[in-house]
Design an enzyme around this catalytic site. Structure first.
Site, PDB file in Angstrom:
ATOM      1  N   ILE A 170     -30.402 -65.892  19.767  1.00  0.00           N
ATOM      2  CA  ILE A 170     -30.122 -66.185  21.172  1.00  0.00           C
ATOM      3  C   ILE A 170     -31.442 -66.525  21.867  1.00  0.00           C
ATOM      4  CG2 ILE A 170     -28.991 -65.413  23.296  1.00  0.00           C
ATOM      5  CD1 ILE A 170     -27.595 -63.225  21.643  1.00  0.00           C
ATOM      6  N   PRO A 171     -31.982 -67.729  21.596  1.00  0.00           N
ATOM      7  CA  PRO A 171     -33.209 -68.118  22.295  1.00  0.00           C
ATOM      8  C   PRO A 171     -32.937 -68.206  23.793  1.00  0.00           C
ATOM      9  CG  PRO A 171     -32.342 -69.947  20.993  1.00  0.00           C
ATOM     10  CD  PRO A 171     -31.493 -68.772  20.709  1.00  0.00           C
ATOM     11  N   HIS A 172     -33.850 -67.671  24.576  1.00  0.00           N
ATOM     12  CA  HIS A 172     -33.637 -67.659  26.022  1.00  0.00           C
ATOM     13  C   HIS A 172     -34.958 -67.684  26.756  1.00  0.00           C
ATOM     14  CE1 HIS A 172     -34.514 -63.250  26.088  1.00  0.00           C
ATOM     15  NE2 HIS A 172     -33.999 -63.329  24.867  1.00  0.00           N
ATOM     16  N   CYS A 173     -34.901 -68.158  28.000  1.00  0.00           N
ATOM     17  CA  CYS A 173     -36.094 -68.205  28.834  1.00  0.00           C
ATOM     18  C   CYS A 173     -35.680 -68.364  30.293  1.00  0.00           C
ATOM     19  CB  CYS A 173     -37.020 -69.345  28.411  1.00  0.00           C
ATOM     20  SG  CYS A 173     -36.323 -70.997  28.597  1.00  0.00           S
TER      21      CYS A 173
END
Length: 148
Positions: A65-68
């Site tokens: 779950i790549p997030h930013c």
């Protein structure tokens, strides 16, 4: 907050390309930037990489779950990706990743960020849900499975 209100078929990418963690994150950044006003792929890519430096977003069971957070984003963005081939993502369980849900939220959306991560992690922790996503071959199928 519901994923169904944030996710469209245009934000679903079956059989997505990428041979490494870095390449997949770069491709995800480009896919999001193409659909999102005021976002730039290079800036998104850097934000994803900076987050990965804090610790892998590969949560296990073949999922990441790549997030930013981004200053120029007004509303949360959720995208779902299945990969052509599983890749090493430095996951907590050591498994390669073939299913990703990317999340980008406004810079001032810390509460929203945490809530959405919780919702996504909860859905992706269910084996039946993951398996349904992995079966999808079109964006429409992936969207339908993701919002179910």
């Amino acid at each position: 907050m519901d994923i169904a209100t944030l996710l469209t078929a245009k934000q679903c990418f079956p059989s997505f390309a990428g041979s490494s963690k870095k390449r997949v994150l770069q491709n995800i950044a480009h896919a999001i930037a193409e659909q999102t006003p005021n976002s730039q792929a290079d800036e998104l890519f850097r934000a994803f990489l900076e987050r990965e430096q804090l610790g892998s977003t590969g949560v296990g069971e073949g999922v990441a779950i790549p997030h930013c957070r981004m200053a120029n984003i007004k509303d949360p963005i959720v995208c779902v990706f299945t990969l052509e081939s599983a890749i090493d993502f430095d996951s907590l369980d050591g498994q390669n990743v073939d299913l990703l849900t990317a999340l980008v939220v406004p810079a001032d959306g810390a509460d929203e960020h945490v809530k959405l991560l919780g919702i996504l992690a909860g859905k992706l922790s269910q084996a039946t849900y993951r398996n349904e996503l992995r079966k999808c071959r079109t964006a429409e199928q992936l969207h339908s499975a993701a919002v179910s």
